[in-house]
Design an enzyme around this catalytic site. Structure first.
Site, PDB file in Angstrom:
ATOM      1  N   GLU A  43       0.863  -1.189   0.000  1.00 22.86           N
ATOM      2  CA  GLU A  43       0.000   0.000   0.000  1.00 22.86           C
ATOM      3  C   GLU A  43       0.898   1.237   0.000  1.00 22.86           C
ATOM      4  O   GLU A  43       1.607   1.491   0.965  1.00 22.86           O
ATOM      5  CB  GLU A  43      -0.893   0.005   1.238  1.00 22.86           C
ATOM      6  N   THR A  72      -4.108   6.304   2.309  1.00 25.84           N
ATOM      7  CA  THR A  72      -4.357   7.694   2.703  1.00 25.84           C
ATOM      8  C   THR A  72      -5.093   8.433   1.593  1.00 25.84           C
ATOM      9  O   THR A  72      -4.797   9.580   1.278  1.00 25.84           O
ATOM     10  CB  THR A  72      -3.050   8.428   3.070  1.00 25.84           C
ATOM     11  N   LYS A 132     -10.911  -0.907   7.696  1.00 27.17           N
ATOM     12  CA  LYS A 132      -9.646  -0.632   8.377  1.00 27.17           C
ATOM     13  C   LYS A 132      -9.950   0.063   9.701  1.00 27.17           C
ATOM     14  O   LYS A 132     -10.555   1.134   9.724  1.00 27.17           O
ATOM     15  CB  LYS A 132      -8.788   0.272   7.488  1.00 27.17           C
TER      16      LYS A 132
END
Length: 229
Positions: A43, A72, A132
């Site tokens: 990621e 993000t 998440k």
């Protein structure tokens, strides 16, 4: 890659390495290192300088072997740029409905960030494929995941924050579908000192913990089922 295949890989491997590097070169080194360590997933966070370019470069150079994701991601516009660069999955730090709905329309996997039970339920019902839980370490760690799984057994949770070599097994035992691991895996010092072998070694350790813990849980479940018969 089809969304369901992306999900299967993430859940099978059980680890999503989060790369927050100070340069695109370091990000590429980190991606290569975790892959060499046995984790074909990475990621790339949007906080990495030139993150879109890094995602594009990795997608072209090793996209067939490594599952490239963008982290993000704050809004649907950024999500579009990441997908156009080749990202196969999206990760957000918090719940943004428009971003989740965008991913659903594009048939791309998304791990929406959430923390409270309300946020987790909203993210899940909005269409997040996995949720998440961030920052998990600051609100109880593995105990928090276990508490959440009681009323929400159907929601695949990916704790991020507070996951390290000492706590990884506890998170799996608590019911985590996978683990989001940043600096404890992709160590800043290893990148700065140009010692990717440290990341390779750490990746292998995390993989071993996940596999060993899952095997123990599976054996315990099998024994429990046998006693019930």
């Amino acid at each position: 890659m089809e969304k369901q295949k992306v999900r299967r890989r993430i859940e099978e491997i059980g680890i999503v390495p989060v790369v927050r590097a100070s340069s695109s070169r370091e990000a590429c080194v980190a991606a290569e290192a975790v892959c060499k360590g046995g984790i074909p997933i990475v990621e790339i966070t949007m906080t990495v300088p030139g993150a879109i370019g890094v995602i594009r470069e990795l997608s072209k150079s090793c996209g067939h072997e490594v599952l490239i994701g963008a982290g993000t991601v704050l809004n649907a516009d950024d999500a579009r740029r990441c997908l156009d660069a080749g990202a196969e999955f999206l990760v957000t730090p918090g719940f943004n409905r428009a971003t989740v709905e965008f991913a659903a329309r594009e048939s791309k996997l998304i791990l929406a960030g959430a923390l409270t039970p309300t946020e987790i339920i909203e993210a899940w019902t909005a269409g997040s494929d996995l949720v998440k839980v961030f920052p998990c370490g600051q609100v109880g760690g593995a105990k928090y995941i276990k508490a959440l799984k009681g009323p929400l057994p159907q929601v695949p949770l990916v704790p991020t924050g507070g996951v390290n070599l000492s706590t990884a097994a506890e998170f799996i035992e608590a019911g985590a579908a996978a683990l989001g691991i940043g600096g404890e895996l992709v160590q800043v010092e290893a990148l700065r000192s140009n010692k990717p072998e440290l990341i390779v070694e750490t990746a292998r350790k995390f993989l071993d913990i996940v596999a060993t813990t899952r095997a123990k849980l599976s054996d315990a479940a099998a024994k429990g089922n046998a006693r019930a018969l």
